[in-house]
Design a protein around this motif. Structure first.
Motif, short mmCIF file in Angstrom:
data_model
loop_
_atom_site.label_atom_id
_atom_site.label_comp_id
_atom_site.label_asym_id
_atom_site.label_seq_id
_atom_site.Cartn_x
_atom_site.Cartn_y
_atom_site.Cartn_z
N GLY A 16 0.81 -1.21 0.00
CA GLY A 16 0.00 0.00 0.00
C GLY A 16 0.84 1.26 0.00
O GLY A 16 0.55 2.22 -0.71
N LEU A 17 1.91 1.24 0.79
CA LEU A 17 2.81 2.39 0.84
C LEU A 17 3.44 2.65 -0.51
O LEU A 17 3.40 3.78 -1.03
CB LEU A 17 3.90 2.13 1.89
CG LEU A 17 4.90 3.26 2.12
CD1 LEU A 17 4.30 4.29 3.06
CD2 LEU A 17 6.17 2.71 2.70
N GLY A 18 4.01 1.62 -1.10
CA GLY A 18 4.69 1.78 -2.39
C GLY A 18 3.76 2.17 -3.52
O GLY A 18 4.06 3.09 -4.29
N MET A 19 2.64 1.49 -3.62
CA MET A 19 1.70 1.79 -4.70
C MET A 19 1.13 3.20 -4.57
O MET A 19 1.06 3.94 -5.54
CB MET A 19 0.56 0.76 -4.71
CG MET A 19 1.00 -0.63 -5.07
SD MET A 19 1.66 -0.78 -6.73
CE MET A 19 0.20 -0.46 -7.69
N SER A 20 0.71 3.58 -3.37
CA SER A 20 0.14 4.91 -3.20
C SER A 20 1.19 6.00 -3.42
O SER A 20 0.88 7.05 -3.99
CB SER A 20 -0.51 5.06 -1.82
OG SER A 20 0.46 4.99 -0.79
N LEU A 21 2.42 5.75 -3.00
CA LEU A 21 3.49 6.73 -3.20
C LEU A 21 3.74 6.97 -4.68
O LEU A 21 3.70 8.12 -5.15
CB LEU A 21 4.77 6.26 -2.52
CG LEU A 21 6.00 7.14 -2.74
CD1 LEU A 21 5.85 8.44 -1.98
CD2 LEU A 21 7.26 6.42 -2.29
N SER A 49 -4.61 9.06 -0.17
CA SER A 49 -4.42 7.83 -0.95
C SER A 49 -3.78 6.70 -0.15
O SER A 49 -4.07 5.52 -0.42
CB SER A 49 -3.60 8.11 -2.22
OG SER A 49 -2.27 8.43 -1.92
N LEU A 50 -2.95 7.00 0.82
CA LEU A 50 -2.31 5.93 1.60
C LEU A 50 -3.32 5.11 2.39
O LEU A 50 -3.33 3.88 2.27
CB LEU A 50 -1.21 6.49 2.51
CG LEU A 50 -0.50 5.46 3.39
CD1 LEU A 50 0.13 4.36 2.54
CD2 LEU A 50 0.55 6.15 4.25
N PRO A 51 -4.21 5.72 3.16
CA PRO A 51 -5.20 4.89 3.86
C PRO A 51 -6.11 4.12 2.90
O PRO A 51 -6.46 2.97 3.16
CB PRO A 51 -6.01 5.90 4.69
CG PRO A 51 -5.18 7.11 4.77
CD PRO A 51 -4.29 7.12 3.58
N VAL A 52 -6.48 4.75 1.79
CA VAL A 52 -7.31 4.06 0.79
C VAL A 52 -6.56 2.86 0.25
O VAL A 52 -7.12 1.76 0.11
CB VAL A 52 -7.74 5.02 -0.33
CG1 VAL A 52 -8.40 4.26 -1.47
CG2 VAL A 52 -8.66 6.10 0.21
N ALA A 53 -5.28 3.02 -0.07
CA ALA A 53 -4.48 1.92 -0.61
C ALA A 53 -4.33 0.80 0.42
O ALA A 53 -4.37 -0.38 0.05
CB ALA A 53 -3.11 2.44 -1.04
#
Length: 73
Positions: A16-21, A49-53
């Motif tokens: 989630g961290l990588g994709m949202s970043l 976007s981070l919490p959503v991801a």
């Protein structure tokens, strides 16, 4: 190191961290361009976007894992 029992949670967090970043960096640039306020806009968008991801990865990862198990030998 973390115990193996936490591997799925750690996977979800880093995925989630990588994709949202990456996605937020690119989408913010495409939508607004790069100027002196780019980082402010990026961090504002990333805070959403981070919490959503993380939630999306938590929901989607097990489904995808089962699907991949079914289509692979």
């Amino acid at each position: 190191m973390f115990p193996k029992k936490y591997s799925k949670i750690i996977f979800i967090f880093f995925m989630g961290l990588g994709m949202s970043l990456i996605m937020t960096l690119i989408i913010t640039y495409i939508n607004t361009g790069y100027d002196e306020l780019y980082y402010k806009r990026f961090f504002k968008a990333w805070s959403v976007s981070l919490p959503v991801a993380l939630v999306a990865t938590t929901i989607v990862a097990p489904i995808v894992e089962k699907f991949v198990d079914k289509i692979t030998k």
